[in-house]
Write an enzyme that holds these catalytic residues in place. Structure first.
Site, PDB file in Angstrom:
ATOM      1  N   LYS A 192     -35.851 -27.313 -20.415  1.00 18.84           N
ATOM      2  CA  LYS A 192     -35.306 -27.083 -21.662  1.00 18.84           C
ATOM      3  C   LYS A 192     -36.411 -27.174 -23.016  1.00 18.84           C
ATOM      4  CE  LYS A 192     -33.193 -27.708 -25.227  1.00 18.84           C
ATOM      5  NZ  LYS A 192     -33.570 -27.431 -26.558  1.00 18.84           N
ATOM      6  N   GLU A 267     -38.551 -40.915 -22.838  1.00 24.85           N
ATOM      7  CA  GLU A 267     -39.643 -41.494 -23.703  1.00 24.85           C
ATOM      8  C   GLU A 267     -39.335 -41.085 -24.963  1.00 24.85           C
ATOM      9  OE1 GLU A 267     -42.389 -41.166 -26.189  1.00 24.85           O
ATOM     10  OE2 GLU A 267     -43.491 -39.741 -24.862  1.00 24.85           O
ATOM     11  N   CYS A 301     -44.757 -39.701 -31.178  1.00 24.21           N
ATOM     12  CA  CYS A 301     -43.875 -40.793 -30.874  1.00 24.21           C
ATOM     13  C   CYS A 301     -44.639 -42.075 -30.780  1.00 24.21           C
ATOM     14  CB  CYS A 301     -43.182 -40.760 -29.549  1.00 24.21           C
ATOM     15  SG  CYS A 301     -44.386 -40.256 -28.298  1.00 24.21           S
TER      16      CYS A 301
HETATM   17  P1  ADP Z   1     -36.410 -34.575 -32.576  1.00 27.65           P
HETATM   18  O1  ADP Z   1     -35.581 -35.340 -33.557  1.00 27.65           O
HETATM   19  O2  ADP Z   1     -37.950 -35.106 -32.388  1.00 27.65           O
HETATM   20  O3  ADP Z   1     -36.143 -33.006 -32.567  1.00 27.65           O
HETATM   21  P2  ADP Z   1     -34.449 -34.694 -30.294  1.00 27.65           P
HETATM   22  O4  ADP Z   1     -34.024 -35.730 -29.507  1.00 27.65           O
HETATM   23  O5  ADP Z   1     -33.233 -34.212 -31.527  1.00 27.65           O
HETATM   24  O6  ADP Z   1     -35.831 -34.773 -31.141  1.00 27.65           O
HETATM   25  O7  ADP Z   1     -34.864 -33.241 -29.543  1.00 27.65           O
HETATM   26  C1  ADP Z   1     -35.576 -33.435 -28.448  1.00 27.65           C
HETATM   27  C2  ADP Z   1     -35.129 -32.517 -27.378  1.00 27.65           C
HETATM   28  O8  ADP Z   1     -33.705 -32.879 -27.158  1.00 27.65           O
HETATM   29  C3  ADP Z   1     -34.914 -31.045 -27.708  1.00 27.65           C
HETATM   30  O9  ADP Z   1     -35.364 -29.923 -27.032  1.00 27.65           O
HETATM   31  C4  ADP Z   1     -33.519 -30.606 -28.211  1.00 27.65           C
HETATM   32  O10 ADP Z   1     -33.147 -29.583 -28.328  1.00 27.65           O
HETATM   33  C5  ADP Z   1     -32.814 -31.765 -27.170  1.00 27.65           C
HETATM   34  N1  ADP Z   1     -31.503 -32.053 -27.737  1.00 27.65           N
HETATM   35  C6  ADP Z   1     -31.153 -32.308 -28.721  1.00 27.65           C
HETATM   36  N2  ADP Z   1     -29.851 -33.075 -28.654  1.00 27.65           N
HETATM   37  C7  ADP Z   1     -29.578 -32.763 -27.493  1.00 27.65           C
HETATM   38  C8  ADP Z   1     -28.496 -33.481 -26.922  1.00 27.65           C
HETATM   39  N3  ADP Z   1     -27.226 -33.813 -27.094  1.00 27.65           N
HETATM   40  N4  ADP Z   1     -28.440 -33.371 -25.316  1.00 27.65           N
HETATM   41  C9  ADP Z   1     -29.438 -32.932 -24.785  1.00 27.65           C
HETATM   42  N5  ADP Z   1     -30.649 -32.335 -25.384  1.00 27.65           N
HETATM   43  C10 ADP Z   1     -30.610 -32.518 -26.664  1.00 27.65           C
END
Ligand code: ADP
Length: 499
Positions: A192, A267, A301
Site C-alpha cells: 500500500k 520504522e 525519518c
Molecule cells: P506521513 O505523516 O509521513 O504521511 P503516515 O504514517 O500518515 O506518514 O503515512 C504512512 C503510510 O501509512 C501511508 O501509506 C498512509 O496512507 C498510511 N496510513 C495512514 N494512516 C493509516 C492507518 N490508519 N492505517 C494504516 N495505514 C495508514
C-alpha cells in the site's frame, strides 16, 4: 545577467494521461468502487496523473491473490530461483533508473540529482544484496541435553502474506525496502503506497512483472491510509505488516494488528541528535550537520534535526551552518543544480510553517530561512528554505516534535554527560551523529546514545549490509542487513527422536 536554463528531461511515457490501476493477482485493474484521485507535482502544484482509489474491497482481493500465490509454486520456489528473479529485477531497475528517478522527482519533489543517486545506488544495491541473502537463509542444528538420542534443527520459513505500508518521502526506496526482503524470504506482498506519491511503485511493479515475477507475488494497492492502509493492517489473512511512517500511524497499526496477532516491523519517526564536539573537523562537520537535516528538504525519518554544538565553538559553528544553508540552491527539482526541492504537499507546507512560527514565538532565532519562499517561480510550489534556529531550549516545540521539514534546532552543550542526557531526553531513538577527532569520545558517546544508529564523523550513511531501525518510539525491527530478511522469516524447531 546569467539566466540558468536547465534542460528538462522529457515526461516519462508512463505518465500517459490514463488513470493508473491497481496491480492485483498479476492484472492491472480499477478500484472496485471505480474511484480514483489525482496526484500533484509539488514543484508546480499541477496535477500529474490520476491513480485508482483502492479501499478495503481491493485489499481483500489483493490479499486473496497474495495468499493464492504463496500457496502456489512461489511458496515452494528454490532460493536460487528467487535470487535469479531478483537479479533480473535489479537489472531492469538499473536499465530504467532515469525514469524511476524522474517519477520520484515529479511526484514528491526530491531533487533529480538526489533521486538519481537513490535509484542508481541504494535501490538497485538493495535488490542485489537481498538476492544474495535469499540463498544464505539457514537454520541451526541443535543437540538437546535431554535423555535419549535426540536431535533438533530449526527451519527458516517465509512468514507468508506480508502487508507493506509506506510513506511518500522516498517512493522508490521505500518500495524497495518492502519488496526486496519479501521476495528474498519467499513471501508474497501487498504493497500500500502513499497517496501523496504512488507513481514510482506502480512503474517498479511493471518492471517486476517484466522480469517474470509470478502473478500475485507482488500486489500494489494505491489509496488512502484510513481506508486501504487500515484494511491491510487489520486483515485476518495477512501474516505480517512492515510499516514505515509516523509514530501516530504506527500506533494504529499496532492496534489493528492485534486481531490476528500479526508480526510487525515498524520504522517510525525521529528527532535525532547530531552532536558536534569542539575538536571536530569543522570542514566536514559544517556541511555534514547541514545536510543531515536539509537533505530531501528534511523529509527523512533519520534527519539530524537537534544540533548540539559544544559551547566554545557554538557561535562560529552555527554561523557557518547558517551560511552553508543560505548558499544551498533551492528551486525546481528538475534542475540538476538544485539541492533543495519543494516539500511534498500543501498540507506538509502548512505543518512546517506552523513549526517555523512556533520556533519564533517560543524565542528561537532563525539564523537562516524561517519562512516559506514565494518569489517568482517558487510561488506555486511548496518551498521551505533550509532553516537554522539558534538559541533553542530543550523544552521548545521545535526541539521536541518531528517537523519533517528542512529545519535545524541548534543548542549549546558543555560536556559529554550534559549532551548525552539531553540527546537521550526524547521519545524517539532512530539515529544520531557524533563529530569529534577523539576516538575515545566517539566510543563513549556512541555507547551511551539510545538510538538504533550512531554515525561518527558522517551522517545518513546507508548500505544494504548494515541494519537500520529504531529504539523507543522510533519503532522496532530492522531493515537492511541480514536482519532485514529475518523479519520476513518464521523459525520452526524440528525435533528428531531417534528410536
Ligand atoms: P506521513 O505523516 O509521513 O504521511 P503516515 O504514517 O500518515 O506518514 O503515512 C504512512 C503510510 O501509512 C501511508 O501509506 C498512509 O496512507 C498510511 N496510513 C495512514 N494512516 C493509516 C492507518 N490508519 N492505517 C494504516 N495505514 C495508514
Amino acid at each position: 545577467m546569467n539566466i540558468h536554463q536547465p534542460i528538462r528531461p522529457a515526461k516519462p511515457a508512463f505518465l500517459d494521461g490514463k488513470a493508473k490501476k491497481l496491480l492485483i493477482g498479476g492484472k492491472w485493474v480499477d478500484a472496485q468502487s471505480g474511484k480514483s484521485f489525482t496526484t500533484k507535482n509539488p514543484a508546480t502544484g499541477e496535477v500529474l496523473d490520476a491513480v485508482a482509489e483502492g479501499d478495503a474491497a481491493d485489499i481483500d482481493l489483493a490479499v486473496a491473490a497474495a495468499r493464492r500465490a504463496f500457496d502456489g509454486p512461489w511458496g515452494r520456489a528454490k532460493p536460487a530461483e528467487r535470487q535469479k528473479l531478483m537479479l533480473r529485477i535489479a537489472d531492469l531497475l538499473e536499465a530504467n533508473i532515469a525514469e524511476i528517478a524522474l517519477l520520484d522527482t515529479l511526484d514528491m519533489g526530491m531533487p533529480l540529482a538526489f533521486s538519481n543517486y537513490v535509484a542508481s545506488g541504494p535501490v538497485v544495491a538493495t535488490f542485489r544484496f537481498c538476492a544474495g541473502q535469499a540463498v544464505a537463509i539457514h537454520g541451526e542444528t541443535l543437540y538437546p541435553s535431554i535423555p535419549g538420542d535426540v536431535l533438533a534443527y530449526t527451519l527458516k520459513e517465509p512468514i507468508g502474506v506480508v502487508g507493506g505500508i509506506v510513506p511518500w518521502n522516498g517512493p522508490a526506496f521505500n518500495a524497495t525496502w518492502k519488496i526486496a526482503p519479501a521476495l528474498a524470504a519467499g513471501c508474497t506482498l501487498v504493497l500500500k503506497v502513499a497517496e501523496q506519491a504512488s507513481l514510482t511503485a506502480l512503474r517498479m511493479a511493471e518492471l517486476c512483472q517484466e522480469a517474470g515475477l509470478p502473478d500475485g507475488v507482488l500486489n500494489v494497492v494505491t489509496g488512502y491510509g484510513e481506508t486501504a492502509g487500515a484494511a491491510l493492517a487489520a486483515h485476518r489473512d495477512v501474516d505480517k505488516v512492515s510499516f514505515t511512517g509516523s509514530t501516530e500511524t504506527g500506533r494504529h497499526i499496532i492496534r489493528a494488528s492485534a486481531g490476528n496477532i500479526k508480526k510487525l516491523t515498524l520504522e517510525l519517526g525521529g528527532k535525532s541528535p547530531n552532536i558536534v564536539f569542539d575538536d571536530a573537523d569543522l570542514e566536514q562537520a559544517v556541511p555534514g550537520a547541514a545536510m543531515a537535516a536539509f537533505g530531501n528538504s528534511g523529509q527523512v525519518c533519520l534527519a539530524g534535526t537537534r544540533l548540539f554544538v559544544q559551547r566554545g565553538i557554538y557561535d562560529e559553528f552555527t554561523a557557518r551552518v547558517a551560511d552553508f544553508a543560505k548558499a544551498l540552491v533551492v528551486g525546481d527539482p528538475l534542475d540538476p543544480a538544485t539541492m533543495i526541492g519543494p516539500v511534498v504537499s500543501e498540507e506538509q507546507l502548512d505543518r512546517i510553517s506552523g513549526y517555523l512560527a512556533a520556533g519564533t514565538a517560543e524565542g528561537a532565532e532563525a539564523l537562516a530561512g524561517g519562512a516559506r519562499l514565494t518569489e517568482g517561480a517558487l510561488a506555486n510550489g511548496y518551498y521551505v528554505p533550509p532553516t537554522l534556529f539558534s538559541g533553542v531550549r530543550d523544552d521548545m516545540t521545535i526541539a521536541r516534535e518531528e517537523i519533517f521539514g528542512p529545519v535545524i534546532s541548534a543548542m549549546a552543550f558543555d560536556d559529554i554527560d550534559d549532551v548525552v542526557q539531553r540527546a537521550n531526553a526524547t521519545d524517539f531513538g532512530l539515529a544520531s551523529g557524533v563529530w569529534t577527532s577523539n576516538i575515545n569520545v566517539a566510543n563513549k558517546v556512541s555507547r551511551r546514545l539510545r538510538a538504533g544508529t550512531v554515525w561518527v564523523n558522517g551522517y545518513s550513511l546507508m548500505d544494504p549490509a548494515v541494519p537500520f531501525g529504531g529504539y523507543k518510539m522510533s519503532g522496532y525491527g530492522k531493515e537492511s542487513g541480514s536482519a532485514h530478511i529475518d523479519e520476513y522469516l518464521a523459525s520452526k524447531a524440528v525435533w528428531i527422536n531417534t528410536l
